[in-house]
Enzyme design. Structure first.
Site, mmCIF file in Angstrom:
data_model
loop_
_atom_site.group_PDB
_atom_site.id
_atom_site.type_symbol
_atom_site.label_atom_id
_atom_site.label_comp_id
_atom_site.label_asym_id
_atom_site.label_seq_id
_atom_site.Cartn_x
_atom_site.Cartn_y
_atom_site.Cartn_z
ATOM 1 N N GLY A 289 0.809 -1.209 0.000
ATOM 2 C CA GLY A 289 0.000 0.000 0.000
ATOM 3 C C GLY A 289 0.845 1.263 0.000
ATOM 4 O O GLY A 289 0.486 2.271 -0.619
ATOM 5 N N GLN A 326 15.663 32.930 -14.925
ATOM 6 C CA GLN A 326 16.513 31.949 -14.256
ATOM 7 C C GLN A 326 15.821 31.355 -13.034
ATOM 8 O O GLN A 326 15.975 30.156 -12.742
ATOM 9 C CB GLN A 326 17.838 32.594 -13.840
ATOM 10 C CG GLN A 326 18.882 31.585 -13.369
ATOM 11 C CD GLN A 326 20.191 32.248 -13.011
ATOM 12 O OE1 GLN A 326 20.248 33.062 -12.083
ATOM 13 N NE2 GLN A 326 21.257 31.902 -13.735
ATOM 14 N N GLY A 388 -1.667 33.162 -9.641
ATOM 15 C CA GLY A 388 -3.056 33.145 -9.169
ATOM 16 C C GLY A 388 -3.920 32.137 -9.891
ATOM 17 O O GLY A 388 -4.884 31.602 -9.322
ATOM 18 N N GLU A 411 -1.792 5.110 5.194
ATOM 19 C CA GLU A 411 -0.902 3.954 4.987
ATOM 20 C C GLU A 411 0.303 4.009 5.923
ATOM 21 O O GLU A 411 1.380 3.529 5.617
ATOM 22 C CB GLU A 411 -0.428 3.867 3.522
ATOM 23 C CG GLU A 411 -1.518 3.925 2.474
ATOM 24 C CD GLU A 411 -2.372 2.673 2.415
ATOM 25 O OE1 GLU A 411 -2.582 2.058 3.469
ATOM 26 O OE2 GLU A 411 -2.825 2.308 1.324
#
Length: 430
Positions: A289, A326, A388, A411
């Protein structure tokens, strides 16, 4: 019966003799082989392309699952979330491709694929709807528990139905007072002749109330893990009831409810495995799981970085596309590195589980902890790059974010994952 696939010595075949699935898959294998994108052997080389390093069959599986995700899931993802719809018909269509009992054996109707194959499928499907795929992964875990620990009559009865998703399954371990400390669970199953009488409740159960089969970890013996058994309870059994449908931040395409047992009588023959083996079954199920849920986070992160790249190439500020800055490039570099590192960890853990590696528990815990956290960060960065617009429900990245947040909790919480990893490290170097 759905078309199930299996791979025997690299040869594609259909378990029920129907060639529909094979006919769809084989052209993919041939085309990819001609393009040089497949390998005849498994390699632990991957990249931002999830198909790299996979065998021909695995690439075809990934492509099939991706096509299904894009065509059948992604167009409906937002409406399933908004209206809190449990997409039964879509999941049954996925089951018809062999995705209902992926790593259950072929003998009783499972698909018979590996844990790595399952991880690849869940990663691909999650790009279409992370919430729905997460439920499919839980259903698969339940099917595997019955297939691996059940007796022949239990397998004959349930695996074909679960594989086809004619019946849906839920995993019942967590309780209102027992989360991370699973061995302290208090739901009881007391003998009464040839029956068991269950009393107690389970919390945060995925599919609860809508699913048909509940694998319940309950106390048939004394305190501690050795007093726990795994009992199968069918929906409609007198004494079984459900709480209100929970209102959640994400995972809205699958219902979550409390599962309540009040003098719920089931045959003792419904015990999966042997009496007192339940905790072991639960933990072994969770190893898989954890890989499955990490794979879901990975698929959501892959989809998010792809969406972010598309967005920053066309969105302009200061007369230049965002991709030319950048800062944007550095963010994308970090995101891509996190995704590739996550994929390596998940696939390594999946192979370890398949091979019964002695460090399986630690490796599955590492994958679950690292991947769910880092992929959530990737998705969050993708949302930030959208500005936004990323906060609007018109854009899917916000849903990937909401659906992935809970992966750090379920899990086994990531705090528990750290404990398991540390315990392994301390025992490794005594």
């Amino acid at each position: 019966m759905p078309v199930m696939l299996s791979f025997s010595r690299g040869v594609l075949k259909c378990c029920n003799g129907i060639s529909k699935f094979t006919s769809r898959l084989e052209p993919c294998v041939t085309k990819l082989g001609m393009m040089g994108l497949t390998s005849p052997h498994r390699h632990y080389v991957t990249s931002l392309n999830p198909s790299h390093g996979l065998t021909e069959e695995q690439v075809a599986i990934y492509q099939l699952a991706t096509d299904f995700a894009v065509k059948e899931m992604l167009p409906n993802m937002a409406i399933w979330d908004e209206k809190e719809l449990f997409p039964v018909d879509t999941m049954r269509a996925a089951a018809a491709l062999g995705f209902g009992a992926i790593y259950a054996s072929e003998e009783y109707g499972g698909t018979g694929l590996s844990r790595l194959d399952a991880s690849i499928i869940f990663e691909a499907l999650s790009k279409g709807c992370t919430s729905t795929t997460a439920y499919i992964s839980i259903h698969n875990m339940c099917a595997w528990m019955i297939d691996h620990f059940g007796n022949s009559s239990q397998k004959e009865q349930w695996i074909p139905q679960l594989a086809a998703m004619e019946k849906f399954a839920s995993y019942c371990l967590t309780e209102p007072g027992s989360g991370s400390d699973a061995a302290s669970l208090s739901t009881t199953a007391k003998r009464d002749g040839s029956d068991l009488i269950l009393n107690g409740s389970k919390a945060f159960i995925s599919g609860g109330g809508d699913t048909d089969v509940y694998l319940v970890m309950c106390r048939t013996g004394g305190q501690g893990p050795k007093g726990i058994s795994c009992v199968l309870v069918e929906k409609g059994t007198p004494g079984l009831s459900f709480g209100k449908k929970e209102k959640k931040v994400g995972w809205n395409s699958q219902p979550t409810r409390m599962v309540i047992f009040e003098d719920c009588r089931v045959p003792a023959s419904n015990i999966i495995g042997s009496e007192g083996q339940g905790f072991n079954i639960a933990m072994k199920g969770l190893n898989g799981g954890r890989i499955n849920i990490a794979s879901c986070s990975l698929g959501a992160a892959q989809a998010s970085i792809e969406a972010a790249v598309d967005y920053v190439k066309v969105r302009k500020q200061f007369s230049k596309p965002l991709s030319s800055f950048q800062n944007t490039q550095f963010r994308l570099a970090e995101m891509g590195t996190e995704v590739v590192a996550s994929r390596l960890l998940v696939r390594n853990a999946a192979q370890a589980l398949q091979d019964d590696h002695p460090d399986t528990v630690a490796l599955c815990s590492m994958a679950k902890y690292f991947v769910t956290e880092r992929c959530f960060q990737v998705i969050n960065e993708a949302l930030q790059l959208h500005g936004g617009y990323g906060y609007l429900k018109d854009y899917p990245v916000q849903q990937y974010l909401r659906d992935s947040r809970v992966h750090m909790i379920l899990e086994g919480t990531n705090e528990v994952m750290r404990l398991l990893i540390a315990r392994h490290i301390l025992s490794e170097w005594k």
